[in-house]
Structures are given as structure tokens and as C-alpha cells.
Design an enzyme around this catalytic site. Sequence first.
Site, PDB file in Angstrom:
ATOM      1  N   GLU A 242       1.061  -1.181  -0.046  1.00 30.94           N
ATOM      2  CA  GLU A 242       0.063   0.166   0.304  1.00 30.94           C
ATOM      3  C   GLU A 242       1.167   1.451   0.232  1.00 30.94           C
ATOM      4  O   GLU A 242       0.831   2.088  -0.835  1.00 30.94           O
ATOM      5  CB  GLU A 242      -0.324  -0.392   0.619  1.00 30.94           C
ATOM      6  CG  GLU A 242      -1.850   1.013   1.722  1.00 30.94           C
ATOM      7  CD  GLU A 242      -2.810   0.981   2.581  1.00 30.94           C
ATOM      8  OE1 GLU A 242      -3.012   0.176   3.371  1.00 30.94           O
ATOM      9  OE2 GLU A 242      -3.278   2.381   3.239  1.00 30.94           O
ATOM     10  N   THR A 371       0.910   6.372   9.753  1.00 31.92           N
ATOM     11  CA  THR A 371       1.212   8.303   9.399  1.00 31.92           C
ATOM     12  C   THR A 371       2.895   8.432   9.253  1.00 31.92           C
ATOM     13  O   THR A 371       3.635   7.312   9.455  1.00 31.92           O
ATOM     14  CB  THR A 371       1.163   8.691  10.937  1.00 31.92           C
ATOM     15  OG1 THR A 371       1.846   7.970  12.167  1.00 31.92           O
ATOM     16  CG2 THR A 371      -0.413   8.607  11.426  1.00 31.92           C
ATOM     17  N   ASN A 372       3.414   9.770   9.116  1.00 33.69           N
ATOM     18  CA  ASN A 372       4.754   9.755   8.250  1.00 33.69           C
ATOM     19  C   ASN A 372       5.588   9.577  10.020  1.00 33.69           C
ATOM     20  O   ASN A 372       6.641   9.148   9.730  1.00 33.69           O
ATOM     21  CB  ASN A 372       4.912  11.081   8.326  1.00 33.69           C
ATOM     22  CG  ASN A 372       4.551  10.560   6.827  1.00 33.69           C
ATOM     23  OD1 ASN A 372       3.679   9.665   6.807  1.00 33.69           O
ATOM     24  ND2 ASN A 372       5.406  11.890   5.913  1.00 33.69           N
ATOM     25  N   GLU A 373       4.765   9.932  10.817  1.00 36.29           N
ATOM     26  CA  GLU A 373       5.813   9.538  12.333  1.00 36.29           C
ATOM     27  C   GLU A 373       6.195   7.802  11.966  1.00 36.29           C
ATOM     28  O   GLU A 373       6.750   7.461  13.125  1.00 36.29           O
ATOM     29  CB  GLU A 373       4.881  10.213  14.176  1.00 36.29           C
ATOM     30  CG  GLU A 373       5.761  11.595  13.693  1.00 36.29           C
ATOM     31  CD  GLU A 373       4.081  11.610  12.509  1.00 36.29           C
ATOM     32  OE1 GLU A 373       3.173  11.211  12.765  1.00 36.29           O
ATOM     33  OE2 GLU A 373       4.107  13.334  12.356  1.00 36.29           O
TER      34      GLU A 373
HETATM   35  C1  LIG Z   1      -8.211   9.471   4.132  1.00 38.53           C
HETATM   36  C2  LIG Z   1      -7.455   8.653   4.710  1.00 38.53           C
HETATM   37  C3  LIG Z   1      -8.194   7.935   4.443  1.00 38.53           C
HETATM   38  C4  LIG Z   1      -7.703   6.691   5.657  1.00 38.53           C
HETATM   39  N1  LIG Z   1      -8.238   4.883   4.616  1.00 38.53           N
HETATM   40  C5  LIG Z   1      -8.169   3.958   5.259  1.00 38.53           C
HETATM   41  C6  LIG Z   1      -8.180   3.366   4.917  1.00 38.53           C
HETATM   42  O1  LIG Z   1      -8.778   2.597   3.822  1.00 38.53           O
HETATM   43  N2  LIG Z   1      -8.584   2.062   5.759  1.00 38.53           N
HETATM   44  C7  LIG Z   1      -8.219   1.637   7.150  1.00 38.53           C
HETATM   45  O2  LIG Z   1      -7.969   1.207   7.728  1.00 38.53           O
HETATM   46  N3  LIG Z   1      -7.463   3.429   7.672  1.00 38.53           N
HETATM   47  C8  LIG Z   1      -7.625   4.060   6.278  1.00 38.53           C
HETATM   48  N4  LIG Z   1      -7.181   5.405   7.665  1.00 38.53           N
HETATM   49  C9  LIG Z   1      -6.788   5.631   8.975  1.00 38.53           C
HETATM   50  C10 LIG Z   1      -4.693   5.345   8.733  1.00 38.53           C
HETATM   51  O3  LIG Z   1      -4.861   4.606   8.710  1.00 38.53           O
HETATM   52  C11 LIG Z   1      -5.012   5.654  10.028  1.00 38.53           C
HETATM   53  O4  LIG Z   1      -5.748   7.463  10.456  1.00 38.53           O
HETATM   54  C12 LIG Z   1      -3.849   5.601  10.358  1.00 38.53           C
HETATM   55  O5  LIG Z   1      -3.576   5.158  10.793  1.00 38.53           O
HETATM   56  C13 LIG Z   1      -3.268   7.058  12.372  1.00 38.53           C
HETATM   57  O6  LIG Z   1      -3.821   6.541  12.471  1.00 38.53           O
HETATM   58  P1  LIG Z   1      -5.372   7.435  13.846  1.00 38.53           P
HETATM   59  O7  LIG Z   1      -6.361   8.636  13.081  1.00 38.53           O
HETATM   60  O8  LIG Z   1      -5.971   6.549  15.456  1.00 38.53           O
HETATM   61  O9  LIG Z   1      -3.828   8.625  14.185  1.00 38.53           O
HETATM   62  P2  LIG Z   1      -3.144   7.659  16.249  1.00 38.53           P
HETATM   63  O10 LIG Z   1      -2.533   6.690  15.895  1.00 38.53           O
HETATM   64  O11 LIG Z   1      -4.488   8.624  17.055  1.00 38.53           O
HETATM   65  O12 LIG Z   1      -2.077   9.047  16.007  1.00 38.53           O
HETATM   66  C14 LIG Z   1      -2.174  10.738  16.085  1.00 38.53           C
HETATM   67  C15 LIG Z   1      -0.369  10.680  15.784  1.00 38.53           C
HETATM   68  O13 LIG Z   1       0.217   9.982  16.627  1.00 38.53           O
HETATM   69  C16 LIG Z   1       0.597   9.976  16.414  1.00 38.53           C
HETATM   70  N5  LIG Z   1       1.556   8.394  16.959  1.00 38.53           N
HETATM   71  C17 LIG Z   1       0.884   8.034  17.206  1.00 38.53           C
HETATM   72  N6  LIG Z   1       1.553   6.671  17.814  1.00 38.53           N
HETATM   73  C18 LIG Z   1       3.101   7.677  17.554  1.00 38.53           C
HETATM   74  C19 LIG Z   1       4.308   6.435  18.122  1.00 38.53           C
HETATM   75  N7  LIG Z   1       3.876   5.029  18.225  1.00 38.53           N
HETATM   76  N8  LIG Z   1       5.240   7.332  17.832  1.00 38.53           N
HETATM   77  C20 LIG Z   1       5.179   8.956  17.428  1.00 38.53           C
HETATM   78  N9  LIG Z   1       3.953   9.189  16.880  1.00 38.53           N
HETATM   79  C21 LIG Z   1       3.025   8.180  17.023  1.00 38.53           C
HETATM   80  C22 LIG Z   1       0.555   9.958  14.761  1.00 38.53           C
HETATM   81  O14 LIG Z   1       1.689   9.748  13.973  1.00 38.53           O
HETATM   82  C23 LIG Z   1       0.169  11.092  15.217  1.00 38.53           C
HETATM   83  O15 LIG Z   1       0.622  12.270  14.508  1.00 38.53           O
HETATM   84  C24 LIG Z   1      -7.235   6.745   6.208  1.00 38.53           C
HETATM   85  C25 LIG Z   1      -6.725   7.371   7.349  1.00 38.53           C
HETATM   86  C26 LIG Z   1      -7.422   8.905   6.134  1.00 38.53           C
HETATM   87  C27 LIG Z   1      -7.035  10.366   6.646  1.00 38.53           C
END
Ligand SMILES: Cc1cc2nc3c(=O)[nH]c(=O)nc-3n(C[C@H](O)[C@H](O)[C@H](O)COP(=O)(O)OP(=O)(O)OC[C@H]3O[C@@H](n4cnc5c(N)ncnc54)[C@H](O)[C@@H]3O)c2cc1C
Length: 389
Positions: A242, A371-373
Site C-alpha cells: 500500500e 502516519t509518517n511518524e
Molecule cells: C483520508 C484517509 C483515508 C484512510 N483510509 C483508510 C482505509 O481505507 N482503511 C483503514 O483501515 N484506515 C484508513 N485510514 C486511517 C489511517 O490509516 C489512520 O488515520 C492512521 O493509521 C493513523 O491512525 P489515527 O488516525 O488513529 O491516529 P493515531 O494513531 O491516534 O495518531 C495520532 C498522532 O499520534 C502520532 N503517533 C501515534 N503513535 C505514535 C508513535 N508510536 N510514535 C510517534 N508518533 C505516534 C501519529 O503519528 C499521529 O500524528 C485513512 C485515513 C485517512 C486520513
Amino acid sequence: MDFCFSPEQEQFRQEIRQFLADNVTDALREEIAVSGHSPGPLGKAFLRLLGEKGWLGIGWPREYGGQGRSMIEQSIFYHELDLQDIHYGNLTITSLAMTLIKLASEAQKREYLPRILKGELEICLGYTEPGAGSDLASVATRAVKEGDGYVVTGQKVFTTGAHYASHIWLLARTDPTAPRHKGLSVFIFPLDTPGVTVRPIYTMEGIRTNEVFLDQVRIPASAMIGAPNTGFYTIAVALDFERVFIGKYTKIRRNFEALVRCCKEPGDDGRSLYDDPVVQDQLVRLHIDVERLRLLCTKTAWLIDQGKVPNAEASAQKVLASELEQRLADEGMRILGPRALLEYGSPHVPMQGYLAQSWLLAPMMKFGGGTNEIQRDIIAQRGLGLPRG
Ligand SMILES: Cc1cc2nc3c(=O)[nH]c(=O)nc-3n(C[C@H](O)[C@H](O)[C@H](O)COP(=O)(O)OP(=O)(O)OC[C@H]3O[C@@H](n4cnc5c(N)ncnc54)[C@H](O)[C@@H]3O)c2cc1C
């Protein structure tokens, strides 16, 4: 590795371009421009046409109905379609089919791959939940063994494409007593299975994603991909594919070239933005990074051709692409000024509205696929062998 396309590959590119010139109608272009990245009826019909042409599995092995060509050729195909924003099944083709080929049983490959190749079957990704994003080991959706199947209950969020896909690829907890990442399994099943409800979430740029509710959804045991409780490994492979897909350079390069063309146009005073040394400096810096991304994309395609799954390389490509897309949009906005905010359809819109679209879309690319982190952690630990921070 060879960085140039062979004469045969260039000829193949011309063949695709000619096909698109002959078959992409004005009505399809209009549908694409206003559809907010969800394929409409014409986009769906075009996907089936691509299937009939045999182009959805260019790089797949012949034994699964593919053309057995290289991933480089497959990438040329994606590139040409991406230039025109044409839907080709996207993650179904680029990530999930590749994972099925590597990890599914022969019976599952026979069931799913031919239908994917025909453009009939599209799959959305059900990983993220309200309480599980970066930390996917926290997934709470349960799949409980009952008789000869499973009963699934839970909620997914950001399930992009669930409103037009036919199937969902779902990560669920199958053993609540095991360590968190060892009790998960992946399933694939139709979205019209009783108990599945899909609701829209609209993001910036009008793009629709979804939340999916699963209420006592009964699925057969044959819906499970891989062995029970190996889901974390399965999604790791799918996520690597992906990230290669998300990190493509096509649209970034298209937008960069459109920005350069726009900067060359003379203004009312006869001078162009291109004459400004500050603009020149910005464009040169962007050009260097667009070229870096192109080389990284070529490398990941080459790795896939070697039978490998790019891992830290896929993460690096995804980080570079998503951050470059945002930088290009930000700098393009500053260079062109307020008119860059105009959207597709306005008579004065520069760059066919690509810049305004990309400015709203780019921030999301830093989240999609992880996320990029998190990608930087992967690069540090798996790419460079650094200890966990
Ligand atoms: C437009 C869009 C489409 C998407 N499509 C899909 C899809 O089709 N299917 C699907 O399953 N998901 C999908 N996603 C979900 C996406 O994969 C998640 O948003 C992403 O993995 C982050 O999870 P979260 O939003 O719960 O943020 P969180 O995990 O809560 O993170 C919040 C912040 O904390 C930071 N963070 C968290 N953990 C750490 C760490 N260990 N070290 C450093 N920083 C950290 C993150 O980088 C982020 O900045 C989509 C998201 C978007 C925005």
C-alpha cells in the site's frame, strides 16, 4: 539497476496512451473531475473495460491470469492512468491482489483473482477503528468462531471505498487471550453480508471515506486469509504494498510540470514568474525532490520484480511523496497567489485546478497507510537497524 525504460517498455507506454486517447470520453473526464475520487458509473464501466483488455494484472504471474510482465511495466500502466486520474481498482490491484498472490490459499486465489482481473471485485481496507490507528494491535473488532464460520462484531473507521467496493479486507481479533498482535486474523467478505452498515465521513476536498459497523456478521471460515492469528503478518505485507502505491510520483510530477508551465506564461506586463530568481530557486529545489522520488519509485518497483516486498523502502517512498506533495502545493500556492485557490470549473483556474485539489488532499496522504511518524520508526528500526526509541 537500469534507470531507463527499454524500447519495448516505451512502446507499451505508447500503446496505453493510444488506448486512453481512443476510449476515455469527455463524459468520463467530467465524471472524474467532479466525483471526489470515488468512481462513478462510467469509471466503473471503464474499470471493466481495462479488465477485458487484460491490463489489470500486467505484472501478475500468468498462472493467475496476469500477463507475467514486469512490475516496471505495471508501474508504467499506473502512471499513464494516474496522469488522467482514471480509476483502475487502485488498492485492490496494487496492494491486496499482490498480498493474495503471496499469502492466500490456492482456493482463495481461484475465487478472487479472476474477478479482480475482470474489474468486478473491489476491496476496501478495514483496519482502523476509533481506538486503533497507529497501534493496530489494539483492534477490538471480534471474530468469534461459531460452527463452521465466524461471527464478526465491531466498528471500523476511515474505511475508504466501502461505499463502492464489493468486499472488505478486515482485521479482527480471533484470540483475545493471546498477546495483542498474535490474536488477530484477516478476513475477506462481501460488504452486502447481513449486519454490515456503511456510513459516510467527508474529508477535506470533498473526498468520501466511511465508518463501517459490523453487527453479528456471519462469515464462513474460508473467508480467513492465512492461518488463524497471523493477521498482523498479513497486514504488514499488504501495508508495504500500500505504501508503494500511496508514494507514487505520477501526480506530483504532473503537478510540478503544470506549475512550471504556468510560471512560464507571460503576465500582463510581459514578464513571467519564471523570470524571478526566487521562483527559479523554489522550482529547482522541487525538481530535485521530484527526481529523487522518481528514483525511489523505480527502486521499489524493481524490488517487487525481484520477488521482494519493499519494507523500509516503501516507508521512505511514502514519507517523501506525501511531504513533497504538500510542499509542492504550499509553494505553488505562494508562487501563483490567490488565483491558485480557484477550483476545477472556474474559467480562470490555473493548472486545471490540480493545485487547489492537491493543497486540500496532501495533508491526508501523511496519514493514509500509516502516519509518517510511524514510517520514520520503520525506516529507523528495519531500514537502519537502530534500537527502538
Ligand atoms: C483520508 C484517509 C483515508 C484512510 N483510509 C483508510 C482505509 O481505507 N482503511 C483503514 O483501515 N484506515 C484508513 N485510514 C486511517 C489511517 O490509516 C489512520 O488515520 C492512521 O493509521 C493513523 O491512525 P489515527 O488516525 O488513529 O491516529 P493515531 O494513531 O491516534 O495518531 C495520532 C498522532 O499520534 C502520532 N503517533 C501515534 N503513535 C505514535 C508513535 N508510536 N510514535 C510517534 N508518533 C505516534 C501519529 O503519528 C499521529 O500524528 C485513512 C485515513 C485517512 C486520513
